[in-house]
Design a protein around this motif. Structure first.
Motif, PDB file in Angstrom:
ATOM      1  N   GLY A 109       3.261 -14.369  26.880  1.00 59.56           N
ATOM      2  CA  GLY A 109       3.798 -13.535  27.941  1.00 59.56           C
ATOM      3  C   GLY A 109       4.835 -14.248  28.791  1.00 59.56           C
ATOM      4  O   GLY A 109       5.308 -15.331  28.443  1.00 59.56           O
ATOM      5  N   ASN A 110       5.161 -13.629  29.924  1.00 57.12           N
ATOM      6  CA  ASN A 110       6.273 -14.115  30.732  1.00 57.12           C
ATOM      7  C   ASN A 110       5.877 -14.346  32.190  1.00 57.12           C
ATOM      8  O   ASN A 110       6.715 -14.324  33.076  1.00 57.12           O
ATOM      9  N   ASP A 111       4.593 -14.581  32.447  1.00 57.36           N
ATOM     10  CA  ASP A 111       4.165 -14.864  33.817  1.00 57.36           C
ATOM     11  C   ASP A 111       4.640 -16.261  34.207  1.00 57.36           C
ATOM     12  O   ASP A 111       5.023 -17.067  33.359  1.00 57.36           O
ATOM     13  N   VAL A 112       4.575 -16.575  35.479  1.00 61.92           N
ATOM     14  CA  VAL A 112       5.148 -17.834  35.959  1.00 61.92           C
ATOM     15  C   VAL A 112       4.434 -19.048  35.378  1.00 61.92           C
ATOM     16  O   VAL A 112       5.070 -20.072  35.089  1.00 61.92           O
ATOM     17  N   ARG A 113       3.144 -18.938  35.169  1.00 58.01           N
ATOM     18  CA  ARG A 113       2.399 -20.071  34.596  1.00 58.01           C
ATOM     19  C   ARG A 113       2.889 -20.380  33.179  1.00 58.01           C
ATOM     20  O   ARG A 113       3.095 -21.549  32.822  1.00 58.01           O
ATOM     21  N   THR A 114       3.115 -19.349  32.397  1.00 51.73           N
ATOM     22  CA  THR A 114       3.619 -19.547  31.039  1.00 51.73           C
ATOM     23  C   THR A 114       5.061 -20.041  31.071  1.00 51.73           C
ATOM     24  O   THR A 114       5.446 -20.933  30.299  1.00 51.73           O
ATOM     25  N   ARG A 115       5.869 -19.463  31.948  1.00 47.38           N
ATOM     26  CA  ARG A 115       7.270 -19.891  32.047  1.00 47.38           C
ATOM     27  C   ARG A 115       7.370 -21.349  32.445  1.00 47.38           C
ATOM     28  O   ARG A 115       8.233 -22.080  31.960  1.00 47.38           O
ATOM     29  N   ALA A 116       6.482 -21.785  33.326  1.00 50.41           N
ATOM     30  CA  ALA A 116       6.500 -23.189  33.763  1.00 50.41           C
ATOM     31  C   ALA A 116       6.187 -24.118  32.593  1.00 50.41           C
ATOM     32  O   ALA A 116       6.842 -25.154  32.409  1.00 50.41           O
ATOM     33  N   ARG A 117       5.191 -23.754  31.802  1.00 56.62           N
ATOM     34  CA  ARG A 117       4.847 -24.557  30.625  1.00 56.62           C
ATOM     35  C   ARG A 117       5.981 -24.542  29.608  1.00 56.62           C
ATOM     36  O   ARG A 117       6.333 -25.569  29.014  1.00 56.62           O
ATOM     37  N   ALA A 118       6.538 -23.352  29.387  1.00 59.66           N
ATOM     38  CA  ALA A 118       7.596 -23.209  28.385  1.00 59.66           C
ATOM     39  C   ALA A 118       8.857 -23.963  28.775  1.00 59.66           C
ATOM     40  O   ALA A 118       9.526 -24.547  27.910  1.00 59.66           O
ATOM     41  N   ALA A 119       9.176 -23.966  30.057  1.00 56.55           N
ATOM     42  CA  ALA A 119      10.384 -24.661  30.504  1.00 56.55           C
ATOM     43  C   ALA A 119      10.307 -26.149  30.201  1.00 56.55           C
ATOM     44  O   ALA A 119      11.264 -26.754  29.679  1.00 56.55           O
ATOM     45  N   ALA A 120       9.160 -26.752  30.519  1.00 55.44           N
ATOM     46  CA  ALA A 120       9.002 -28.186  30.260  1.00 55.44           C
ATOM     47  C   ALA A 120       8.940 -28.472  28.764  1.00 55.44           C
ATOM     48  O   ALA A 120       9.557 -29.420  28.271  1.00 55.44           O
ATOM     49  N   ALA A 121       8.212 -27.637  28.019  1.00 57.31           N
ATOM     50  CA  ALA A 121       8.101 -27.839  26.576  1.00 57.31           C
ATOM     51  C   ALA A 121       9.451 -27.691  25.888  1.00 57.31           C
ATOM     52  O   ALA A 121       9.785 -28.463  24.978  1.00 57.31           O
ATOM     53  N   ALA A 122      10.244 -26.725  26.323  1.00 52.98           N
ATOM     54  CA  ALA A 122      11.550 -26.489  25.694  1.00 52.98           C
ATOM     55  C   ALA A 122      12.487 -27.667  25.898  1.00 52.98           C
ATOM     56  O   ALA A 122      13.272 -28.010  25.001  1.00 52.98           O
ATOM     57  N   GLY A 123      12.418 -28.287  27.063  1.00 53.01           N
ATOM     58  CA  GLY A 123      13.229 -29.482  27.286  1.00 53.01           C
ATOM     59  C   GLY A 123      12.862 -30.574  26.308  1.00 53.01           C
ATOM     60  O   GLY A 123      13.735 -31.253  25.739  1.00 53.01           O
ATOM     61  N   SER A 124      11.564 -30.736  26.069  1.00 57.64           N
ATOM     62  CA  SER A 124      11.112 -31.732  25.100  1.00 57.64           C
ATOM     63  C   SER A 124      11.483 -31.329  23.680  1.00 57.64           C
ATOM     64  O   SER A 124      11.869 -32.173  22.863  1.00 57.64           O
ATOM     65  N   ASP A 125      11.376 -30.035  23.356  1.00 56.86           N
ATOM     66  CA  ASP A 125      11.798 -29.554  22.038  1.00 56.86           C
ATOM     67  C   ASP A 125      13.207 -30.037  21.721  1.00 56.86           C
ATOM     68  O   ASP A 125      13.464 -30.603  20.647  1.00 56.86           O
ATOM     69  N   ALA A 126      14.114 -29.809  22.676  1.00 56.82           N
ATOM     70  CA  ALA A 126      15.514 -30.176  22.461  1.00 56.82           C
ATOM     71  C   ALA A 126      15.690 -31.686  22.397  1.00 56.82           C
ATOM     72  O   ALA A 126      16.391 -32.212  21.524  1.00 56.82           O
ATOM     73  N   ARG A 127      15.030 -32.388  23.292  1.00 55.39           N
ATOM     74  CA  ARG A 127      15.238 -33.838  23.369  1.00 55.39           C
ATOM     75  C   ARG A 127      14.671 -34.554  22.161  1.00 55.39           C
ATOM     76  O   ARG A 127      15.313 -35.439  21.597  1.00 55.39           O
ATOM     77  N   MET A 128      13.470 -34.198  21.737  1.00 50.97           N
ATOM     78  CA  MET A 128      12.885 -34.826  20.554  1.00 50.97           C
ATOM     79  C   MET A 128      13.644 -34.443  19.284  1.00 50.97           C
ATOM     80  O   MET A 128      13.593 -35.143  18.279  1.00 50.97           O
ATOM     81  N   GLY A 129      14.358 -33.303  19.346  1.00 51.84           N
ATOM     82  CA  GLY A 129      15.133 -32.850  18.203  1.00 51.84           C
ATOM     83  C   GLY A 129      16.533 -33.438  18.143  1.00 51.84           C
ATOM     84  O   GLY A 129      17.317 -33.054  17.273  1.00 51.84           O
TER      85      GLY A 129
END
Length: 450
Positions: free
Chosen positions: A247-267
Motif C-alpha cells: 500500500g501507500n500509507d506513510v509507514r510503507t512509504r518511509a520504508r520504501a524510500a529508504a529501501a529504494a535508495g539502497s536498491d539504486a546504490r547497491m545496483g
C-alpha cells in the motif's frame, strides 16, 4: 492511528560556545559527507588512485591487501562507472585508470564513458592481485603499485578516508601516527561526549545556520537517489515491491524510500549520497523515513532539519560502540535513529524518544551484516519498520523492560550493551560470515559483469 501530542518543555542548556555544542556540530560535519558508490569499494578505489598519483604513471601491477570486512563488503556490490563490474579488482582498476584521489569518496564520480572500457582492459592486461591482509585489523586497505623499479604503497586504516601511511621504495613519505592503533576514531572528534539527553539538548538548541548546509545536502542527495531507485530497475527493487504489495500509507512509504535508495546504490547508481558513520545505506536509512514523515505531517523545514540531525546523531552514537564495520547490520542502528527522528516530529519528549530507541533495538538487534548487496535494501526496510514500531509501542503504553534480553535500565546503557555485543560478541560471527562468503570462489577479488 497515532495521536499527536505536544512536547513537554525542554530544558535548553546548550549554548553555541559550549564545547559539547561545537563537538556535536563537528561530528555532523565529519560524518555527513558525500560518496559516490558503496563506501568500501570506493575506499579501495581511493587508495589505488592515491597510489597511482604518487607513482606518477600508470602502474604495471597492483596488489591490494584488504581486511576480511573490506573483502566482505566489496565482493558483491557493483562499482559505479565500471559498466557493472563487481569486486576489489574492479574498484582498484577504476581508481588506477580514471580515479581522482583529490575527491576522496567521490573518487569515481567523474569517470568518462571512454574510460570505462579502459578499466576492463587494465584488468585483462595487467597483474592485479588481491590478498587478505596479514593483520587483525577490522578496516585495512593497502594498495601497492609498481612500475619498473618504482613501488608505492598507500595504506588506509580504521575509516574510509584515513590514509595512515604512504611509502615509495620503502621510504616513508607520509605517516599519520595512527598506523596499527585500534582506536578507529583517531583523527575524528571524540565521540565519548554522545548521549541521548545531550543529543536532544543539542537538537533543540542548535541554530539553523549551523546545520542547514550539511543537513540540507543530505536531504537533497538522498532524496534524489531514492527517487531513482523507485523509478528504474535497480537491485531487487525492494522499494517498488513494498509500495506494490503493502500500500501507500506513510509507514510503507518511509520504508520504501529508504529501501529504494539502497536498491539504486547497491545496483551501481552513479548518483551521490550523503553517508553516516561511513555508510551510504545508513545515511539514507537515517534520513529518508524522517523526510517522508515530515511530508505527511506538514512539518516546517526547521522541524525537519532538527529531526534528521537527531536521527543522524542517534545513529552515530550507536555506531561509535559498534565500529565502522562488524557482523552487526548498520541499518539496525540507522533504523533506530529514524524512529527517534519520527518520534521527534510527532512532538516526542526525552522519554518518548528514549523508549522508541530501546524498543527498536530490542526488535532488530542481531541482524547480521553479510556484505553490501541488494538484500541490504530489505534489511533497511525491516530496520525502519522496527524504528517506527518502537514509537508506536510507546504511544500505546507498551515497552520492553530492563532484563528483556540485552535491554537494560537506561537508553544509554542499552546502547552500550549493543556496542559490546557487536564489537566483541560477534567477532567470531564475522569471521564465519567471511569464510562462508568466500568459500565458493576462494578469491577475495572479483571483476565480473553483473
Amino acid at each position: 492511528m497515532i495521536e499527536k501530542h505536544a512536547a513537554e518543555e525542554w530544558d535548553i542548556l546548550m549554548q553555541p560556545d559550549d564545547k559539547v555544542y561545537k563537538n556535536y556540530l563537528q561530528i555532523l560535519k565529519e560524518e555527513l559527507v558525500p560518496a559516490t558508490g558503496c563506501t568500501e569499494p570506493i575506499a579501495v578505489a581511493y587508495a589505488a588512485a592515491k597510489a597511482r598519483e604518487v607513482l606518477g604513471t600508470l602502474p604495471e601491477s597492483c596488489v591490494i591487501a584488504a581486511s576480511g570486512n573490506i573483502i566482505k563488503n566489496v565482493k558483491s556490490v557493483i562499482v559505479p562507472n565500471t559498466n557493472g563490474m563487481k569486486g576489489i579488482a574492479a574498484a582498484a582498476a577504476a581508481g588506477i585508470v580514471a580515479g581522482d584521489a583529490s575527491q576522496k569518496l567521490e573518487v569515481l564520480s567523474d569517470i568518462r564513458e571512454a574510460d570505462k572500457a579502459q578499466i576492463q582492459s587494465y584488468i585483462n592486461e595487467h597483474e592485479l592481485i588481491v590478498v587478505p591482509a596479514d593483520n587483525d585489523m577490522v578496516f585495512y586497505i593497502a594498495a601497492t603499485v609498481k612500475y619498473g623499479n618504482e613501488e608505492v604503497t598507500v595504506v588506509i586504516e580504521h575509516f574510509h578516508t584515513n590514509i595512515a601511511l604512504i611509502t615509495r621504495n620503502g621510504i616513508k613519505l607520509y605517516e599519520s601516527g595512527a598506523s596499527g592503533k585500534v582506536n578507529e576514531s583517531h583523527g575524528l572528534t571524540d565521540r565519548s561526549c554522545l548521549n541521548i539527553r545531550d543529543i536532544l539538548d543539542f537538537i533543540q538548541s542548535v541554530r539553523m545556520e549551523d546545520i542547514s548546509e550539511v543537513i540540507g545536502r543530505q536531504i537533497d542527495y538522498n532524496t534524489a537517489i531514492s527517487a531513482e531507485g523507485l523509478k528504474d530497475n535497480w537491485g531487487a527493487n525492494i522499494g517498488k515491491v513494498l509500495l506494490s504489495a503493502c500500500g501507500n500509507d506513510v509507514r510503507t512509504r518511509a520504508r520504501a524510500a529508504a529501501a529504494a535508495g539502497s536498491d539504486a546504490r547497491m545496483g551501481g547508481c552513479e548518483k551521490p549520497v550523503v553517508i553516516v558513520s561511513g555508510s551510504g545505506n545508513q545515511g539514507m536509512t537515517a534520513s529518508l523515513p524522517v523526510i517522508e514523515y515530515a511530508k505527511e505531517l506538514h512539518a516546517s523545514q526547521d522541524k525537519l532539519y532538527r529531526a534528521v540531525a537527531l536521527s543522524d546523531l542517534v545513529t552515530i552514537y550507536q555506531k561509535t560502540g559498534i565500529g565502522r564495520l562488524s557482523a552487526y547490520c548498520g541499518a539496525v542502528s540507522a533504523g533506530c535513529g529514524a524512529g527517534a527522528g519520527i518520534a521527534y516530529l510527532y512532538g516526542g519528549d526525552y522519554d518518548v524518544i528514549a523508549h522508541t530507541i530501546v524498543n527498536a533495538v530490542a526488535i532488530t538487534s542481531g541482524i547480521i551484516c553479510d556484505g553490501a548487496k541488494p538484500s541490504c535494501a530489505a534489511k533497511i526496510s525491516a530496520a525502519v519498520d522496527a524504528g517506527i514500531f518502537g514509537y508506536y509501542m510507546y504511544e500505546h503504553n507498551q515497552q520492553f523492560l530492563d532484563g528483556d534480553g540485552i535491554v537494560t535500565k537506561g537508553v544509554d546503557n542499552t546502547i552500550h550493551n549493543v556496542g559490546a555485543l557487536a564489537q566483541k560478541g560477534m567477532r567470531q560471527t564475522d569471521r564465519e560470515i567471511i569464510r562462508i562468503m568466500l568459500r565458493k570462489t576462494g578469491k577475495p577479488g572479483i571483476a565480473a559483469k553483473d
